[in-house]
Every structure is written in structure tokens, then in C-alpha cells.
Design a protein around this motif. Structure first.
Motif, mmCIF file in Angstrom:
data_model
loop_
_atom_site.group_PDB
_atom_site.id
_atom_site.type_symbol
_atom_site.label_atom_id
_atom_site.label_comp_id
_atom_site.label_asym_id
_atom_site.label_seq_id
_atom_site.Cartn_x
_atom_site.Cartn_y
_atom_site.Cartn_z
ATOM 1 N N VAL A 218 4.644 0.380 -9.698
ATOM 2 C CA VAL A 218 4.533 1.536 -10.580
ATOM 3 C C VAL A 218 4.922 2.829 -9.872
ATOM 4 C CG1 VAL A 218 2.086 1.905 -10.078
ATOM 5 C CG2 VAL A 218 3.026 2.684 -12.246
ATOM 6 N N ALA A 219 4.601 2.944 -8.582
ATOM 7 C CA ALA A 219 4.925 4.185 -7.874
ATOM 8 C C ALA A 219 6.435 4.388 -7.794
ATOM 9 C CB ALA A 219 4.305 4.155 -6.472
ATOM 10 N N ARG A 550 4.919 1.614 -1.430
ATOM 11 C CA ARG A 550 4.585 2.566 -0.358
ATOM 12 C C ARG A 550 5.516 2.440 0.837
ATOM 13 N NH1 ARG A 550 -1.321 1.410 1.108
ATOM 14 N NH2 ARG A 550 -0.995 -0.610 0.126
ATOM 15 N N ARG A 551 6.679 1.885 0.626
ATOM 16 C CA ARG A 551 7.536 1.673 1.791
ATOM 17 C C ARG A 551 7.945 2.998 2.444
ATOM 18 N NH1 ARG A 551 10.847 0.074 -2.520
ATOM 19 N NH2 ARG A 551 12.801 1.217 -2.786
ATOM 20 N N GLN A 552 8.092 4.070 1.642
ATOM 21 C CA GLN A 552 8.432 5.354 2.230
ATOM 22 C C GLN A 552 7.257 5.896 3.052
ATOM 23 O OE1 GLN A 552 10.195 8.103 -0.475
ATOM 24 N NE2 GLN A 552 10.180 9.809 0.975
ATOM 25 N N THR A 553 6.038 5.718 2.526
ATOM 26 C CA THR A 553 4.841 6.144 3.273
ATOM 27 C C THR A 553 4.713 5.368 4.574
ATOM 28 O OG1 THR A 553 3.701 6.680 1.212
ATOM 29 C CG2 THR A 553 2.339 6.376 3.171
ATOM 30 N N TYR A 554 4.923 4.045 4.501
ATOM 31 C CA TYR A 554 4.867 3.232 5.716
ATOM 32 C C TYR A 554 5.938 3.675 6.717
ATOM 33 C CZ TYR A 554 1.566 -0.128 3.712
ATOM 34 O OH TYR A 554 0.460 -0.716 3.184
ATOM 35 N N LEU A 632 6.018 -6.299 5.020
ATOM 36 C CA LEU A 632 5.621 -5.040 5.647
ATOM 37 C C LEU A 632 6.455 -4.768 6.891
ATOM 38 C CD1 LEU A 632 3.643 -2.639 5.960
ATOM 39 C CD2 LEU A 632 2.139 -4.180 7.248
ATOM 40 N N GLN A 633 6.668 -5.807 7.673
ATOM 41 C CA GLN A 633 7.476 -5.645 8.872
ATOM 42 C C GLN A 633 8.914 -5.296 8.513
ATOM 43 O OE1 GLN A 633 7.321 -9.029 11.431
ATOM 44 N NE2 GLN A 633 8.433 -8.056 13.103
ATOM 45 N N SER A 634 9.395 -5.874 7.413
ATOM 46 C CA SER A 634 10.769 -5.615 6.989
ATOM 47 C C SER A 634 10.965 -4.170 6.546
ATOM 48 C CB SER A 634 11.144 -6.562 5.845
ATOM 49 O OG SER A 634 12.395 -6.239 5.303
ATOM 50 N N VAL A 635 10.036 -3.642 5.766
ATOM 51 C CA VAL A 635 10.222 -2.281 5.245
ATOM 52 C C VAL A 635 9.992 -1.230 6.323
ATOM 53 C CG1 VAL A 635 9.567 -2.971 2.913
ATOM 54 C CG2 VAL A 635 7.820 -2.055 4.447
ATOM 55 N N ALA A 640 13.357 5.061 8.800
ATOM 56 C CA ALA A 640 13.937 6.295 8.256
ATOM 57 C C ALA A 640 13.772 6.310 6.744
ATOM 58 C CB ALA A 640 15.414 6.374 8.630
ATOM 59 N N PRO A 641 13.142 7.326 6.176
ATOM 60 C CA PRO A 641 12.921 7.353 4.729
ATOM 61 C C PRO A 641 14.224 7.491 3.977
ATOM 62 C CG PRO A 641 12.291 9.461 5.722
ATOM 63 C CD PRO A 641 12.602 8.533 6.857
ATOM 64 N N ARG A 642 14.322 6.752 2.885
ATOM 65 C CA ARG A 642 15.514 6.784 2.048
ATOM 66 C C ARG A 642 15.106 7.073 0.608
ATOM 67 N NH1 ARG A 642 17.786 0.991 3.469
ATOM 68 N NH2 ARG A 642 15.546 0.642 3.380
ATOM 69 N N PRO A 643 15.910 7.803 -0.137
ATOM 70 C CA PRO A 643 15.551 8.100 -1.526
ATOM 71 C C PRO A 643 15.623 6.846 -2.366
ATOM 72 C CG PRO A 643 17.791 8.848 -1.073
ATOM 73 C CD PRO A 643 17.234 8.402 0.239
ATOM 74 N N ASP A 644 14.700 6.718 -3.347
ATOM 75 C CA ASP A 644 14.705 5.575 -4.253
ATOM 76 C C ASP A 644 15.768 5.772 -5.315
ATOM 77 O OD1 ASP A 644 12.696 4.085 -3.115
ATOM 78 O OD2 ASP A 644 11.122 5.247 -4.101
#
Length: 644
Positions: A218-219, A550-554, A632-635, A640-644
Motif C-alpha cells: 500500500v505504501a 519500506r525498501r527506500q527506508t531500509y 530484505l538483503q536484496s533490497v 541508494a534510494p531510487r524513485p518509485d
């Protein structure tokens, strides 16, 4: 335009975006398959009730066409249903599963009884039903392996002129009938009531899980739709795209779930309830119901997706800025308490409808209160945290309690079911029944004569026994060491000794009670199995979805130097802490809902069932969470954060 854009967004979401779509599809498929099973169970019992109705005769109010009676015989501890029929005219209708009405002296056997009669020596079974004339079809049977015999008589035969016991467990006295339609038997109605309650215990968690499936990832979706709102998309376009995306994925999941259920139906038909397995056709709902489910499931998912869009439509900037949503209100707890306050009054009535409704409402209220309690747990956890992982877990629970609740809701719902069933799990019967003594009901003035005839028959069959006449019955003691073969030989030798009456043991007389207890236990296993499938699927799918959300947060946390092990511990803590609290709370609520119906004290079976449920629930959630660690390890491999 909206549909085309929705399709482009779905295809262009990237590998991890498509993984979220596949998770939603899988969740809907699991929900649909199990929902079909829960719904089909009711139709299956209804089909059985319809097929058995002809054995429960209804007295004719006008002109009668036949005389019908029923009794139960036994072989190798298996029940044989014997239907005695006599035509009162040439126009007597053919019974279900038979090409014509049986002539006097004719015997028709079910396929399973015919096969068993061929396997055992004639002196143990076949001698009771000599020279069978035909084989009964499916329309006459409750289940494929049922043992049934239909015996034709003349209207003045003793079997159809002498009264029998009024206890429906033993059989029915002769009744003149206007047709062979009959009416559902008492035990059929009892099983339908149990099936309805079991369905509620299965369907409500499935509906909750199906609704939660619409809010997976949902996020990510909220961020994407909020961006579209900020660049000029209207609220109607955002809602339309959301509904289209949810319905497309949900419909594909519903079709997949239906196909999975079709493949599993032959295996499900092997579940032993009510004395035997099922015809596969019984486990298929009608085309109208099937079509309704295929329409209802995507609509439910679409509606659930729209409900979660209020923040996007009203405040897209707040979503884009990742603002924490307002806290939930205490009114959720008030609603749960109001529903629970009605539970003690249920024991005063016998209507199953209100009982099922209140249990279902209690289920839904647990789901309603769950996120609120998780938010409270998060505040307490963050305040008392002494390690980084515990602090991260507490802050996450406060930030998005709804997402955390979706991860543990399946096991919490299973805890409710386990708490409800543990108090109602039946214990065993006393076990003091004498299996080595047969007794036959006899008219009071004929006990001595019948006893002498019994001695003569048993002696001719080479069976040593002590025969004693008593008040309205003749007792035949074979000794406690009598083996099943000797017992069946004695039954066969005494068959027809008193027309319309069957020689039975105390164990035979308890057969129905033992069967219903075994069926309740089997039903408990089935309901808990479905609940566990929902819980494990929910935990696994939502855990993976939460990581994608939450991959960007991670990624930012990894850039800030947070070790992967700390992130994984925080993720486990935000699951296990609310699971412990809410799982225990759901068990208590389930036990409270079952208390008005409890008879006697809690037995060991219920306690063991509860302990196993708790243990398996925790193990299942931990295992499901462990499976998402590679994701989790993959993301976080490229933080480096990437735009969705």
C-alpha cells in the motif's frame, strides 16, 4: 484512458513492483480457494441431507402408497442402514438410487456393502441379506462407502406391522407414506448447524485476509498515486486507477484460486465426516454461487483498496512527505466490548443464526481493535527500548500499526478459533461399554420363547454363549474375549429373530455418540488447518510486502550505517511483540465467546489443541518471516534510494 494508464503502471512497476503484484495475486488466490471450501462445506451437508431425507418417512395424511421403516445393523463396528419397504399398490414410486420399487423378498445393497459381503464369510454378513437383487445408486447414499440395504416386504410382513423403538438413533417404526420424499433427519440438521458455525470460523478470517490483500504494497501505491494527484490527476481518476488495478489482479487471483480448489477437491473429498468421505460433486457449489464468488472477491478487494485511498485523495502532499497518519480512536475498543457484552445472552436461545452472527462480529471486532492495540504496543516498546532494534521496531509500530497488524492478524485470528474450540472440544466417552454382549428388544410376553430360539440358532452356528431373558429384551453373553468375527457370526445367526429389531452391543448403541465426537474433533482439525493456512500465508505474504513498501527506508538506514542484522532483528521484533500480545488476547476473546456453550469442565484434548495452536502459530510466523530475509538483503544490497 484510466484503464490504459493503470495497465502501463502495472507493467512498468519494475521487478520488485511486479513482485508486489504477484504477492497480492497469491493472497487473493489462497483466500478464494479456502473461501470456496468453507462455502462448499455447507452445500455438501445440504446435499447429504437431501439424499438421506427419503429414509426419514413422513406419515401420509391421505392415501398411502407404501410402508417404510428403518433400523441400524452393525458389522466390524461399522453401521449398516437397513430400509424395509412394502408397496401398497402398483403405482409405488421407485426409491432414490433404484430403478424400481423392490418386490417382496428382494434385497438391494449399496456398492460398499455388496463388496464387504463378498469379502467376509457368508456366516458373518451375507447371510443377513441373501441373494441381493440390485445395487443402489449414488442418489440413495450419504457418502461413497456407506453401507445401506433396502429390503422389500409384503405389507402384512411382521417387519412392517410391529412397532419399533421411538429412538431415531436405533431406527424408525413402520410408517405409511404418500411419497418417499421424507424430510431431513435430526442428525443431518445437527451437522448443518455445526457446518454453519465452522464456516463462520473460517470465512471471517478469509474475508479479513482478502481485504488485507488489497492493501499489500500500500505504501508504494500511495506514493505513486499521490504523485499523480500532485501533477494534476483528479480524485476520480485516482480512484478509478486504484479500482482497476485491484480488480484486475484480484480477478486473476480468484481464477487461480478456483483452479487450485478444483485440483484439490478430490483430496478434500477424502475428509471423513459423518461416517465417511464425500462425493466430489458435493464439494462444488452451484454455478450461481461460484459465479457470485468470482464477482464478489474482486469487488471486495477493489472496495478495500478504495477505503485506503482517503489520505491520497484528501492530502496527497502528506503522503508524498511520508507524514504519520492520525492515531486511531478508542471507539474501536468500545465496539468490541459491546459485541462481547451480548455473548453471555446467547446461551439462552437455540437459534444458530444469531450465534453465528455474534461470533462473526466478535471476529471482525478483533480485527478492528488489532491496529489500535498495535499502536499502543509500539509506544510502549519505543519508550522502554534499550537497543536499536527494539527502538526501530517500536517506532515502526507507531508509524504504521495497520501494516504491522496485517502481518500478525492471521495468527491472531487462529488464536481466536483455537480459544473458541478448545473449550468446546469433546472428551471421550466413558469406555465402559460391554462389547461382548448382544441384546435384542423383545415384547415382554415373548422373552422366554425368543431366548430359547436364540439358543437354538447360536448352537446351530457353533457359537458358545449364555442366553438370558430379561424385561423386554434377551441378552446374549459371548464373553469379553469374543473376537469381531465371532460377534458378527452371532449377529448373523440372530438376524430376523425379532422382526424389525437388530441384535446390538452397548458399543453399537454408543456408535452415534462416538461418531459425533470424532466428527467434532475432525471438524476442529479442518477449521484449524484452514486457519493455519490463512495465518501462514498472511504472515509470509505481508512480511514480503512490508519489505517492498519500506525498501527506500531500509536503503536510507543502510546508508546511515545500520547493520543488516539490526534491521532484521527490528523486523522480527515488530512481528513477535504484537503477536504475543494480540495472540493471547484473541485466545481469551475466543474462549469468552465459547463459554456460554461449554458443557462440563475443560478437557485435556482442548488444552492440547490450544497449546499446539499457539506453538504452531508462532513457529509459522517466524518461519514465514525468515523466508523474506533474502528479500530484505536484496533490497538493501544497493542502498541508494531510487524513485518509485
Amino acid at each position: 484512458m484510466n484503464l490504459d494508464l493503470t495497465w502501463r503502471l502495472l507493467k512498468g512497476a519494475g521487478r520488485k513492483g511486479l513482485l508486489g503484484t504477484w504477492l497480492t495475486l497469491g493472497a487473493v488466490a489462497v483466500s478464494t480457494a479456502l473461501l470456496l471450501f468453507a462455502v462448499a462445506a455447507n452445500f455438501a451437508f445440504e446435499a447429504r441431507a437431501d439424499r438421506s431425507a427419503w429414509r426419514n418417512p413422513v406419515a401420509a395424511k391421505g392415501e398411502a402408497v407404501a410402508i417404510e421403516a428403518a433400523r441400524h445393523d452393525y458389522v466390524r463396528d461399522k453401521e449398516i442402514t437397513v430400509i424395509d419397504l412394502a408397496a401398497l399398490g402398483a403405482d409405488a414410486p421407485a426409491p432414490p438410487g433404484m430403478a424400481r420399487f423392490p418386490a417382496p423378498g428382494e434385497v438391494w445393497l449399496s456398492p460398499a456393502l455388496k463388496e464387504l459381503a463378498g469379502q467376509l464369510p457368508a456366516e458373518q454378513l451375507a447371510g443377513r441379506f441373501p441373494s441381493p437383487k440390485g445395487v443402489l445408486g449414488e442418489e440413495a447414499l450419504l457418502y461413497p462407502g456407506e453401507l445401506v440395504a433396502v429390503v422389500g416386504h409384503k405389507p402384512d410382513a411382521p417387519e412392517l406391522t410391529r412397532p419399533r423403538s421411538d429412538d431415531w438413533i436405533v431406527g424408525y417404526s413402520p410408517v405409511k407414506v404418500a411419497s418417499l420424499a421424507g424430510e431431513p433427519m435430526d442428525d443431518a440438521e445437527a451437522y448443518q448447524v455445526l457446518a454453519l458455525i465452522a464456516s463462520v470460523l473460517m470465512v471471517v478470517p478469509l474475508l479479513v485476509f482478502g481485504g488485507a490483500a488489497a492493501r499489500l504494497t500500500v505504501a508504494r501505491r500511495d506514493q505513486r498515486l499521490a504523485t499523480l494527484r500532485l501533477v494534476g490527476a483528479t480524485p476520480g481518476q485516482v480512484v478509478g486507477m486504484t479500482v482497476a488495478e485491484a480488480v484486475i489482479v484480484a480477478f486473476a487471483g480468484a481464477i487461480t484460486g478456483t483452479l487450485a480448489y478444483a485440483l484439490a477437491a478430490p483430496l478434500l473429498a477424502g475428509i471423513q465426516i459423518g461416517g465417511g468421505a464425500w462425493f466430489v460433486s458435493d464439494l462444488w457449489p452451484s454455478p450461481l454461487v461460484l459465479g457470485g464468488l468470482l464477482v464478489a472477491v474482486p469487488l471486495l478487494v477493489g472496495l478495500s483498496a478504495v477505503v485506503g485511498l482517503r489520505r491520497v485523495v484528501v492530502s496527497p502532499l502528506g503522503v508524498a512527505k511520508r507524514e504519520t497518519p492520525p492515531a486511531m480512536r478508542f471507539i474501536r475498543v468500545v465496539v468490541l466490548l459491546a459485541v462481547l457484552a451480548a455473548v453471555p445472552f446467547l446461551s439462552r436461545g437455540s437459534a444458530v443464526g444469531p450465534i453465528a452472527v455474534v461470533i462473526g462480529l466478535a471476529f471482525l471486532c478483533v480485527n478492528l481493535v488489532g491496529p489500535w492495540v498495535v499502536g499502543i504496543i509500539g509506544r510502549v516498546t519505543a519508550k522502554q527500548a534499550r537497543r536499536p532494534a527494539r527502538l526501530l521496531a517500536g517506532r515502526r509500530l507507531v508509524d504504521d500499526p495497520r501494516s504491522a497488524w496485517r502481518t500478525v492478524s492471521g495468527v491472531a485470528m487462529t488464536g481466536f478459533v483455537a480459544g473458541f474450540l478448545c473449550l468446546l472440544s469433546p472428551g471421550a466417552l466413558s469406555g465402559s461399554a460391554n462389547a461382548g454382549q448382544l441384546q435384542v428388544a423383545v415384547p415382554a410376553d415373548q422373552t422366554a420363547t425368543v431366548a430359547e430360539q436364540a439358543r437354538t440358532r447360536l448352537k446351530a452356528a457353533g457359537i458358545t454363549a449364555t442366553v438370558k431373558p430379561a424385561k423386554k429384551l434377551v441378552a446374549v453373553a459371548l464373553g469379553t474375549s469374543a473376537d469381531p468375527a465371532t460377534l458378527d457370526r452371532a449377529r448373523t445367526a440372530l438376524a430376523g429373530l425379532v422382526p424389525g429389531h437388530t441384535p446390538t452391543t452397548e458399543v453399537d448403541d454408543e456408535h452415534f455418540g462416538v461418531q459425533i465426537l470424532a466428527d467434532v474433533r475432525a471438524g476442529t482439525v479442518v477449521v484449524l488447518s484452514v486457519s493455519f493456512l490463512v495465518a501462514i500465508a498472511s504472515a509470509g505474504i505481508t512480511a514480503a510486502s512490508s519489505i517492498l513498501d519500506r525498501r527506500q527506508t531500509y536503503g536510507l538506514l543502510r546508508l546511515a550505517g545500520t547493520p543488516l542484522e539490526v534491521l532484521d532483528k527490528a523486523r522480527r521484533a515488530e512481528t513477535l511483540i504484537p503477536l504475543t500480545v494480540m495472540g493471547g488476547g484473541a485466545i481469551l476473546v475466543g474462549a469468552f465467546c465459547a463459554a456460554p456453550f461449554m458443557i462440563g469442565a475443560v478437557n485435556a484434548t482442548g488444552v492440547i489443541t490450544l497449546v499446539l495452536c499457539v506453538g504452531l502459530g508462532f513457529a509459522g510466523v517466524i518461519a514465514a518471516g525468515a523466508l523474506s530475509r533474502p528479500l530484505l538483503q536484496s533490497v538493501t544490497t544497493d542502498p541508494a534510494p531510487r524513485p518509485d
